[in-house]
Write a protein that holds these residues in place. Sequence first.
Motif, short mmCIF file in Angstrom:
data_model
loop_
_atom_site.label_atom_id
_atom_site.label_comp_id
_atom_site.label_asym_id
_atom_site.label_seq_id
_atom_site.Cartn_x
_atom_site.Cartn_y
_atom_site.Cartn_z
N UNK A 15 -47.84 58.84 -79.48
CA UNK A 15 -46.85 58.62 -80.44
C UNK A 15 -45.66 57.71 -79.78
N UNK A 16 -44.86 56.98 -80.66
CA UNK A 16 -43.99 56.03 -80.17
C UNK A 16 -43.08 56.77 -79.31
N UNK A 17 -42.78 58.07 -79.58
CA UNK A 17 -41.69 58.84 -79.08
C UNK A 17 -42.24 58.98 -77.55
N UNK A 18 -43.57 59.33 -77.39
CA UNK A 18 -44.08 59.43 -76.14
C UNK A 18 -44.08 58.38 -75.53
N UNK A 19 -44.27 57.46 -75.92
CA UNK A 19 -44.26 55.72 -75.13
C UNK A 19 -42.80 55.55 -74.65
N UNK A 20 -41.62 55.95 -75.36
CA UNK A 20 -40.41 55.98 -74.80
C UNK A 20 -40.38 56.89 -73.64
N UNK A 21 -40.89 58.11 -73.85
CA UNK A 21 -40.60 59.19 -72.86
C UNK A 21 -41.45 58.62 -71.50
N UNK A 22 -42.36 58.23 -71.72
CA UNK A 22 -43.49 57.64 -70.45
C UNK A 22 -42.74 56.41 -69.73
N UNK B 195 -47.23 66.14 -66.85
CA UNK B 195 -47.14 67.83 -66.44
C UNK B 195 -45.93 68.03 -67.17
N UNK B 196 -44.71 67.46 -67.24
CA UNK B 196 -43.74 67.86 -68.23
C UNK B 196 -43.91 68.08 -69.59
N UNK B 197 -44.56 66.84 -70.33
CA UNK B 197 -44.95 66.92 -71.52
C UNK B 197 -45.74 68.23 -72.11
N UNK B 198 -46.47 68.54 -71.01
CA UNK B 198 -47.31 70.19 -71.38
C UNK B 198 -46.32 71.40 -71.14
N UNK B 199 -45.45 71.18 -70.53
CA UNK B 199 -44.53 72.34 -70.20
C UNK B 199 -43.12 72.53 -71.02
N UNK C 36 -44.95 66.30 -79.27
CA UNK C 36 -44.90 64.68 -79.29
C UNK C 36 -46.41 64.41 -78.52
N UNK C 37 -46.82 64.72 -77.40
CA UNK C 37 -48.00 64.45 -76.76
C UNK C 37 -49.06 64.87 -77.71
N UNK C 38 -48.80 65.95 -78.39
CA UNK C 38 -50.13 66.55 -79.38
C UNK C 38 -50.75 65.45 -79.86
N UNK C 39 -50.43 64.35 -80.32
CA UNK C 39 -50.81 63.27 -80.99
C UNK C 39 -52.06 62.72 -80.01
N UNK C 40 -51.89 62.66 -78.77
CA UNK C 40 -52.70 62.34 -77.86
C UNK C 40 -54.12 63.18 -77.93
#
Length: 280
Positions: free
Chosen positions: A142-149, A112-116, A123-127
């Motif tokens: 994206x590797x950055x998103x992997x760290x965020x998750x 949810x946060x990644x979309x807002x 970053x989430x756009x890659x998915x």
Amino acid sequence: METIIDYFATIPSSHRSIILVGGLTFFWLLESGLPLFKFKYKKWRHAIPNLFFTLTTVIINFSLAWLLLGTADWVVENDFGIINWLPMMPLWLYTILGVLLLDFFGAYLAHYVEHKVKPLWMVHLVHHTDHKVDTTTANRHHPIESVIRFTFTLFGVLIVGTPIALVFLYQSMSLVFTQFNHANIKMSRGLDKAISYVIVSPDMHKVHHHYRLPYTDSNYGNIFSVWDRLFGTYLYLDRDKLVYGVDVFPDEAKNSNIKDLLKQPFQKYEKPTLSADVED
């Protein structure tokens, strides 16, 4: 239940790898025989960037696993976290509640946060820029998103108070469920809708991959569908109307190239277009 908990408390890395590869192989074969959409694509060529990002996700999660282990041990030793503050309960209920809450923090809330938050959306756009969603799309992050998750999951472990056995059980379930609900498989509409009242079904999650708003900003769940229904983020769209991708990033060639995908988070922000047709 005790046997399951004991197993996941000491699950070898090789077994976790088997879950990853085994699940991917199973759903790859299943969607080849029972496809929802008969994509005109070279399946292996399409899979290459997705498998690359799966590998980077695995490397990041394994590299940071010591943080999860340390946090999980700390909450148990200090009796910290939601499920440790509740009255004593049966092990089965303790397990379900722990996994349910980890699914909220590690999947729903993070998503949810990644979309807002605009930078996180890029970053989430890659998915989301996969034009042929199948089971390999599941870990296209994206590797950055992997760290965020990972950070959200770590926060969840701290707040929920889960021991490492529940953490590894949750991660294993999360992995298989995301492979399942991204898989290009055709289930009967009735069965898909029935299971979507409890878990995130393929049709339910595919709505999230529709190329236009408000569908892109819906159905954030990964394992349990309760969070979308509870927080009003559930939307329905007939599977025959699905168009994958993001309408303001339509270049399928760039969206299939690893080098361009690695640069996607640093592009200019553009919000998907609002659709005029919304189904209840």
